[in-house]
Every structure is written in structure tokens, then in C-alpha cells.
Design a protein around this motif. Structure first.
Motif, PDB file in Angstrom:
ATOM      1  N   LEU A  74       0.812  -1.210   0.000  1.00  0.00           N
ATOM      2  CA  LEU A  74       0.000   0.000   0.000  1.00  0.00           C
ATOM      3  C   LEU A  74       0.849   1.266   0.000  1.00  0.00           C
ATOM      4  CD1 LEU A  74      -2.902  -0.857   2.453  1.00  0.00           C
ATOM      5  CD2 LEU A  74      -2.932  -0.815  -0.032  1.00  0.00           C
ATOM      6  N   ALA A  75       2.126   1.168   0.369  1.00  0.00           N
ATOM      7  CA  ALA A  75       2.980   2.356   0.403  1.00  0.00           C
ATOM      8  C   ALA A  75       3.141   2.984  -0.978  1.00  0.00           C
ATOM      9  CB  ALA A  75       4.335   2.016   1.015  1.00  0.00           C
ATOM     10  N   PRO A  76       3.523   2.218  -2.010  1.00  0.00           N
ATOM     11  CA  PRO A  76       3.620   2.859  -3.328  1.00  0.00           C
ATOM     12  C   PRO A  76       2.272   3.370  -3.834  1.00  0.00           C
ATOM     13  CG  PRO A  76       4.647   0.685  -3.363  1.00  0.00           C
ATOM     14  CD  PRO A  76       3.979   0.842  -2.047  1.00  0.00           C
ATOM     15  N   LEU A  77       1.197   2.688  -3.472  1.00  0.00           N
ATOM     16  CA  LEU A  77      -0.130   3.125  -3.890  1.00  0.00           C
ATOM     17  C   LEU A  77      -0.485   4.469  -3.246  1.00  0.00           C
ATOM     18  CD1 LEU A  77      -2.729   2.431  -5.445  1.00  0.00           C
ATOM     19  CD2 LEU A  77      -3.540   1.343  -3.360  1.00  0.00           C
ATOM     20  N   GLY A  78      -0.157   4.618  -1.972  1.00  0.00           N
ATOM     21  CA  GLY A  78      -0.425   5.877  -1.276  1.00  0.00           C
ATOM     22  C   GLY A  78       0.355   7.035  -1.879  1.00  0.00           C
ATOM     23  N   PHE A  79       1.641   6.813  -2.149  1.00  0.00           N
ATOM     24  CA  PHE A  79       2.443   7.873  -2.758  1.00  0.00           C
ATOM     25  C   PHE A  79       1.996   8.172  -4.188  1.00  0.00           C
ATOM     26  CE2 PHE A  79       5.738   6.799   0.499  1.00  0.00           C
ATOM     27  CZ  PHE A  79       5.725   8.046   1.107  1.00  0.00           C
ATOM     28  N   ALA A  80       1.596   7.151  -4.922  1.00  0.00           N
ATOM     29  CA  ALA A  80       1.124   7.361  -6.290  1.00  0.00           C
ATOM     30  C   ALA A  80      -0.179   8.162  -6.293  1.00  0.00           C
ATOM     31  CB  ALA A  80       0.919   6.022  -6.989  1.00  0.00           C
TER      32      ALA A  80
END
Length: 87
Positions: A39-45
Motif C-alpha cells: 500500500l505504500a507505493p499506492l499511497g504515494f502514487a
């Protein structure tokens, strides 16, 4: 330019602020104990997408503030746990 048009160009839509806050909450879920690291890359994206859609620097700043506030507000619980359990 009319005054109403200028204010509409500066003030971000409320939905974009909520999406930025949701991105901050997704980042919190990427840490333990939830441990949903993907979920970290999704949040930043999601945050980067909101910044890309911004039409003024003030809009991006408000979205970044909402992201940070949600990330800090939901993620600060570890401070209590670490002080209570480990002194």
C-alpha cells in the motif's frame, strides 16, 4: 479575471483533499502491525496523481497538508505504545 474564478482556481475541490488524506491513511497501513507493504507505493502514487492534477501551488500544498495530517494523526499511536511498553 473575476474574483470568483480566481478563488475557484486556488481552492482545491474537497474531494481531492479527501483523496490526499486517504493516501496518508494507506501509507499508515503499510507499516506494522497491519504490514500491508504494497500500500505504500499506492499511497504515494495517489498523492502524486493529486499533485499532478493541481492547477495552483496552493492546491498542492493543501493536499500535501491533508496527506501529512492523516499520516501523522493515524500513525502517531506507536509513540504511546513505545513509551508505555518500553519506558
Amino acid at each position: 479575471m473575476s474574483r470568483a474564478f480566481k478563488q475557484a482556481a486556488i481552492r482545491p475541490p474537497i474531494g481531492s483533499i479527501w483523496l490526499a488524506a486517504l493516501a496518508g491513511l494507506l501509507l499508515v497501513l503499510s507499516f506494522e502491525p497491519a504490514g500491508l507493504a504494497l500500500l505504500a507505493p499506492l499511497g504515494f502514487a495517489l498523492l502524486a496523481l493529486q499533485w499532478h492534477k493541481s492547477t495552483a501551488p496552493r492546491q498542492a500544498a493543501l493536499q500535501g497538508f491533508a496527506f501529512g495530517l492523516a499520516f501523522f494523526g493515524a500513525g502517531v499511536s506507536w509513540v504511546y505504545v513505545s513509551l508505555h511498553d518500553y519506558g
